[in-house]
Structures are given as C-alpha cells and as structure tokens.
Design a protein around this motif. Sequence first.
Motif, PDB file in Angstrom:
ATOM      1  N   ALA A 141       0.843  -1.196   0.000  1.00 50.70           N
ATOM      2  CA  ALA A 141       0.000   0.000   0.000  1.00 50.70           C
ATOM      3  C   ALA A 141       0.883   1.253   0.000  1.00 50.70           C
ATOM      4  CB  ALA A 141      -0.925   0.004   1.215  1.00 50.70           C
ATOM      5  N   GLU A 142       0.223   2.349  -0.331  1.00 45.23           N
ATOM      6  CA  GLU A 142       0.893   3.658  -0.258  1.00 45.23           C
ATOM      7  C   GLU A 142       0.309   4.431   0.909  1.00 45.23           C
ATOM      8  OE1 GLU A 142       1.101   7.825  -2.811  1.00 45.23           O
ATOM      9  OE2 GLU A 142       1.054   5.917  -3.909  1.00 45.23           O
ATOM     10  N   LEU A 143       1.161   5.123   1.623  1.00 49.26           N
ATOM     11  CA  LEU A 143       0.703   5.913   2.761  1.00 49.26           C
ATOM     12  C   LEU A 143       0.221   7.274   2.267  1.00 49.26           C
ATOM     13  CD1 LEU A 143       3.570   5.204   5.328  1.00 49.26           C
ATOM     14  CD2 LEU A 143       1.302   4.147   5.242  1.00 49.26           C
ATOM     15  N   SER A 144      -1.080   7.549   2.480  1.00 49.55           N
ATOM     16  CA  SER A 144      -1.564   8.896   2.172  1.00 49.55           C
ATOM     17  C   SER A 144      -1.403   9.806   3.387  1.00 49.55           C
ATOM     18  CB  SER A 144      -3.037   8.859   1.752  1.00 49.55           C
ATOM     19  OG  SER A 144      -3.854   8.401   2.834  1.00 49.55           O
ATOM     20  N   GLU A 145      -1.208   9.191   4.554  1.00 51.75           N
ATOM     21  CA  GLU A 145      -0.964   9.976   5.766  1.00 51.75           C
ATOM     22  C   GLU A 145      -0.365   9.052   6.817  1.00 51.75           C
ATOM     23  OE1 GLU A 145      -3.299  12.910   8.951  1.00 51.75           O
ATOM     24  OE2 GLU A 145      -4.400  12.002   7.285  1.00 51.75           O
ATOM     25  N   ALA A 146       0.532   9.590   7.631  1.00 53.46           N
ATOM     26  CA  ALA A 146       1.111   8.831   8.740  1.00 53.46           C
ATOM     27  C   ALA A 146       1.414   9.835   9.849  1.00 53.46           C
ATOM     28  CB  ALA A 146       2.382   8.118   8.303  1.00 53.46           C
ATOM     29  N   ARG A 147       0.862   9.577  11.021  1.00 52.99           N
ATOM     30  CA  ARG A 147       1.041  10.516  12.125  1.00 52.99           C
ATOM     31  C   ARG A 147       1.191   9.744  13.425  1.00 52.99           C
ATOM     32  NH1 ARG A 147      -3.936  10.007  10.350  1.00 52.99           N
ATOM     33  NH2 ARG A 147      -5.688   9.708  11.802  1.00 52.99           N
ATOM     34  N   GLU A 148       2.029  10.268  14.296  1.00 51.74           N
ATOM     35  CA  GLU A 148       2.241   9.660  15.604  1.00 51.74           C
ATOM     36  C   GLU A 148       1.476  10.458  16.658  1.00 51.74           C
ATOM     37  OE1 GLU A 148       6.180   8.184  16.792  1.00 51.74           O
ATOM     38  OE2 GLU A 148       6.913   8.907  14.844  1.00 51.74           O
ATOM     39  N   ARG A 149       0.879   9.724  17.586  1.00 56.61           N
ATOM     40  CA  ARG A 149       0.178  10.359  18.698  1.00 56.61           C
ATOM     41  C   ARG A 149       0.153   9.417  19.888  1.00 56.61           C
ATOM     42  NH1 ARG A 149      -4.360  11.489  16.383  1.00 56.61           N
ATOM     43  NH2 ARG A 149      -5.683   9.861  17.299  1.00 56.61           N
ATOM     44  N   GLY A 150       0.697   9.904  20.979  1.00 54.28           N
ATOM     45  CA  GLY A 150       0.712   9.092  22.200  1.00 54.28           C
ATOM     46  C   GLY A 150       1.558   7.841  22.081  1.00 54.28           C
ATOM     47  N   GLY A 151       2.551   7.858  21.211  1.00 62.43           N
ATOM     48  CA  GLY A 151       3.392   6.680  21.024  1.00 62.43           C
ATOM     49  C   GLY A 151       2.852   5.700  20.020  1.00 62.43           C
ATOM     50  N   HIS A 152       1.605   5.904  19.553  1.00 66.83           N
ATOM     51  CA  HIS A 152       1.014   5.056  18.528  1.00 66.83           C
ATOM     52  C   HIS A 152       1.212   5.717  17.165  1.00 66.83           C
ATOM     53  CE1 HIS A 152      -0.815   3.217  21.994  1.00 66.83           C
ATOM     54  NE2 HIS A 152      -1.515   4.315  22.259  1.00 66.83           N
ATOM     55  N   CYS A 153       1.084   4.954  16.080  1.00 74.49           N
ATOM     56  CA  CYS A 153       1.171   5.496  14.723  1.00 74.49           C
ATOM     57  C   CYS A 153      -0.120   5.188  13.992  1.00 74.49           C
ATOM     58  CB  CYS A 153       2.351   4.882  13.966  1.00 74.49           C
ATOM     59  SG  CYS A 153       2.569   5.560  12.296  1.00 74.49           S
ATOM     60  N   TYR A 154      -0.741   6.232  13.462  1.00 77.40           N
ATOM     61  CA  TYR A 154      -1.994   6.105  12.742  1.00 77.40           C
ATOM     62  C   TYR A 154      -1.733   6.357  11.263  1.00 77.40           C
ATOM     63  CZ  TYR A 154      -3.903   6.425  17.437  1.00 77.40           C
ATOM     64  OH  TYR A 154      -4.183   6.209  18.760  1.00 77.40           O
ATOM     65  N   MET A 155      -2.159   5.425  10.420  1.00 75.55           N
ATOM     66  CA  MET A 155      -1.863   5.496   8.997  1.00 75.55           C
ATOM     67  C   MET A 155      -3.135   5.412   8.180  1.00 75.55           C
ATOM     68  SD  MET A 155       1.225   2.698   8.939  1.00 75.55           S
ATOM     69  CE  MET A 155       2.321   2.517  10.344  1.00 75.55           C
ATOM     70  N   ASP A 156      -3.124   6.134   7.037  1.00 77.27           N
ATOM     71  CA  ASP A 156      -4.172   6.001   6.036  1.00 77.27           C
ATOM     72  C   ASP A 156      -3.544   5.325   4.830  1.00 77.27           C
ATOM     73  OD1 ASP A 156      -6.161   7.141   7.534  1.00 77.27           O
ATOM     74  OD2 ASP A 156      -5.762   9.168   6.810  1.00 77.27           O
ATOM     75  N   LEU A 157      -4.093   4.172   4.432  1.00 74.21           N
ATOM     76  CA  LEU A 157      -3.549   3.395   3.324  1.00 74.21           C
ATOM     77  C   LEU A 157      -4.415   3.574   2.095  1.00 74.21           C
ATOM     78  CD1 LEU A 157      -2.907   0.029   5.247  1.00 74.21           C
ATOM     79  CD2 LEU A 157      -1.409   2.032   5.058  1.00 74.21           C
ATOM     80  N   ILE A 158      -3.738   3.715   0.929  1.00 71.93           N
ATOM     81  CA  ILE A 158      -4.485   3.814  -0.324  1.00 71.93           C
ATOM     82  C   ILE A 158      -3.797   2.952  -1.370  1.00 71.93           C
ATOM     83  CG2 ILE A 158      -5.402   6.147   0.069  1.00 71.93           C
ATOM     84  CD1 ILE A 158      -3.217   7.211  -1.761  1.00 71.93           C
ATOM     85  N   GLN A 159      -4.582   2.587  -2.384  1.00 70.37           N
ATOM     86  CA  GLN A 159      -4.044   1.955  -3.584  1.00 70.37           C
ATOM     87  C   GLN A 159      -4.531   2.761  -4.770  1.00 70.37           C
ATOM     88  OE1 GLN A 159      -4.965  -2.211  -4.100  1.00 70.37           O
ATOM     89  NE2 GLN A 159      -4.397  -2.202  -6.265  1.00 70.37           N
ATOM     90  N   LYS A 160      -3.593   3.069  -5.700  1.00 67.32           N
ATOM     91  CA  LYS A 160      -3.948   3.895  -6.852  1.00 67.32           C
ATOM     92  C   LYS A 160      -3.947   3.068  -8.109  1.00 67.32           C
ATOM     93  CE  LYS A 160      -1.982   8.155  -4.913  1.00 67.32           C
ATOM     94  NZ  LYS A 160      -0.963   9.220  -5.097  1.00 67.32           N
ATOM     95  N   ASP A 161      -4.809   3.454  -9.046  1.00 65.68           N
ATOM     96  CA  ASP A 161      -4.824   2.818 -10.351  1.00 65.68           C
ATOM     97  C   ASP A 161      -3.524   3.166 -11.081  1.00 65.68           C
ATOM     98  OD1 ASP A 161      -5.618   3.220 -13.478  1.00 65.68           O
ATOM     99  OD2 ASP A 161      -6.672   1.511 -12.567  1.00 65.68           O
ATOM    100  N   GLU A 162      -2.879   2.149 -11.648  1.00 73.39           N
ATOM    101  CA  GLU A 162      -1.577   2.381 -12.283  1.00 73.39           C
ATOM    102  C   GLU A 162      -1.679   3.270 -13.514  1.00 73.39           C
ATOM    103  OE1 GLU A 162       0.273  -1.311 -13.092  1.00 73.39           O
ATOM    104  OE2 GLU A 162       0.488  -1.895 -10.974  1.00 73.39           O
ATOM    105  N   GLN A 163      -2.820   3.285 -14.170  1.00 75.40           N
ATOM    106  CA  GLN A 163      -2.978   4.092 -15.380  1.00 75.40           C
ATOM    107  C   GLN A 163      -3.414   5.516 -15.069  1.00 75.40           C
ATOM    108  OE1 GLN A 163      -2.027   2.833 -18.268  1.00 75.40           O
ATOM    109  NE2 GLN A 163      -1.608   0.857 -17.279  1.00 75.40           N
TER     110      GLN A 163
END
Length: 435
Positions: free
Chosen positions: A31-53
């Motif tokens: 997957a590609e990370l559209s966002e990654a942020r740390e808070r309180g020692g945890h890491c919250y990520m938003d995962l996306i997949q894009k069309d290759e074309q």
Amino acid sequence: MKGKPLTLLELNHLVRRTLELSMPGSYWVEAELSEARERGGHCYMDLIQKDEQSNTPVAHAAAKCWRSTWGFVKSHFERVTGQTVHAGMKVLLQVHAQFHENYGFSWIVDDIDPTYTLGDMARKRQEILRQLEKEGVIDLQKDLRLSPFAQHIAVISSDQAAGYGDFCNQLSSNDYGFTFSVTLFPAVMQGEGVEKSIIAALNAINADLDAFDAVVIIRGGGATSDLSGFDTLALAENVANFPLPVITGIGHERDESVLDRVSFQRVKTPTAAAAFLIDNLARTWTFLANCQEQMVRLVQRRMEEERGRLNVLAGKIPVLFSLVRAKEGNRLERLMGRLTMAMEDKLSRSRHQVELLDSRIPMLLSQTLMRRRHQLEMLGQRLQAQDPRSLLKRGYSLTMKDGKAVKDVALLQKGDRLTTIFERGKAVSIVAEKD
C-alpha cells in the motif's frame, strides 16, 4: 414475522466473532501511505491503492500500529531505510483485522518490511537518474573546476544544525591558518519542504554568483532519517545545472542520493566537506610553495653558473688586455709613422710653395707698383681735366649766388646779388631783369 431485533452492540459482537473466525491470521499487504502521524506513542496510517494508469485511488483503509509494536518497527525501519515513515511512501505491511464494538474496524500493523520500501526508493531514484541522463545534465557538475583559491563559500543548511557549526569550526581551526569567508543561506533540511527550500537558496546564491567560489549543502547533527527530500528530480536538475561547484555532505552512510550523484563532490559529513575545502587550498599552497622553492633553486643555480662564467672571464681579462694593448700599441705606432710621414710631406710641399712665392714676390711687387703708378697718373690727368681753373683759363667764367654756382636763370630773382669769377679776378653784379 420478524424475529427480535439485535442491538447495535450485539450486531458488532457478531461482526467481531465472524472476523475472528474467518480472518484469524496476519496478511502482508502492499500500500501507499496517504498519511502517517504519531500520537501518544502510537502510529496512525491512512492506506491507499492507486490505479496504475489513472493514478486515482481505488482502495482506502485505516491502519494503526500500537505503541508496544511501533517502537521496535519504527527503529528498525529508519535504521535500514534511513527515512521516517511519511506520506507518499510505498510500504509492505503485515496486518491483522480488528473490529472493536465501540471504535469499529481497522487494520492493526504488526510489522513493516523496510527492504520493500528500499526497493521502491531505489526504483524511484533510478528513474530520476535515467531522466537526468536523458536530459544530458547528470555529469555537468563533474565538468566544472573548483578554484584552487576557493575561500568564499556559500552554505545551504539549517541555521540551527549542529553540522553547520561543525563545518564552520573545522574551517576556522585548520592547521594551515587559512581564512575562509562563509555565508549561510538557511534552508529546511528535513521533511517535505527540503526541495523547495534548497532550490530557493540556490536561486539566492545565483543572484550574487560572483561573490562565491563554491556551494556546500550540509546536513548533520540529527537523525539520519527522512532524506527523501534529496531524491527529487527538480532539486537534482537545479544542482546539476548550477554554475558553481556544489559539494554535498548530508550525513548518511547509505547508498548515495540523487543529489549526491549530480553534485561536484560528495562527502559523508559537514566536517568532511570542510576538510575537502581545506585540502583543496592546501594543495594550492603546497604547489605554490614548491614553485617558490624551485624558482629559488633555479635562481641560485643560475647565479652560480654566472658567477663561474665571471670568474673564468676575470681570469682571461689580464691576458686579453695585454693582447689588446699590444695590438692597439702596434696600431698606434703605425698611425704615428703614417702621420709623421704625412706631416713631413706636407711641410716639404709647403716649404717649396713658400720658396716659389719668395722668388716671385719682388717681381709681383714691381708689377703692382707700376700698375698703381699708372693708375695714379691717369687719375691725376682726370682730376686736372676737371679742375675749374683750367676752364677759366680757356675763357669760361663761373657765376655764384650765395656761394653756390648758378646753373638755371629761372632760379634768379630781380635784385639778386651775383658774383662772377674769371681767370684773373671776379666781379659783383645785381640782377636788373632776366629773359
């Protein structure tokens, strides 16, 4: 008839048990990370997949990495890749499904494979390098020549970076006592603003290009993570086409970045960049010192050669002088002999001429006296012929008025007193009238 309805909590319990039964294990997902942020020692990520074309998102999911796992995963990932987890990065995650009755569904991250990200980063880096080669700019910096007297340095770095202080200290405390002029152009050296900030600094340097000999881009004093900003096409193009040599020391040990590849010289650390500049000036100093010593030796050798020639000549001078003196003495004697003979010949001719003149003088004097006597006799006859008395003897008279001879009757007036002189005597008359 409908059965008894479920409460929301009961429904969520059912979903949870279903997921736990149907998806009990972990899964590796790209997957590609559209966002990654740390808070309180945890890491919250938003995962996306894009069309290759079309490059448009075709799938989206949220993921979390709890503090107990994130500390190890983060440390290992940054140590291997040299970068932090950030938006736009492609990752290979090990996840398992989790459904919480109160918070809903999410993917829980158990691990991240850094080698996958390294491969993707290397792929992107190679794509950029191929593009630079296609444009013909990848080695432009290598064709530049660093001035052997490079002392005016433009530095692109964070003004708070310890690496910048190390760089300046290394330059100022060099063993040779060289003096460098350093001008800082502050820039962001970590995060998403790296590319834009460094390009702006390069533009500022280019506006005052004649003031500098080289540009140094340094980063140090912090973690070696988040270096992706140095692997961009726009930044590489700006550095490759820059008219001054660009030296990079951005403080990492992994494979060289795109910025390192296109720069004039890549070093590992800011202090190494300073050492490179000091060594460049030291080579110049050594070369000049060697030239000076060589010139001194050549001058000393030439002086010794000339001193030897002078000594040889000095030894020859007495002999040469005696030869010259003898030669000139003989020449003078010949000249004196010729002069004496010429004088004697001249005197002999002059004596003969005097004798001839002496014999001719009496005759010449006699002839001259006769001519002069004859001339005097002729002059006497002419004077005698002009004497008024001879005219009076022949019967002529001379009339005078006021002591002057009268030649024109028109000059006379009635009553004028005239004196007429005759051979014997004179008579006085008064003009009574005139015709």
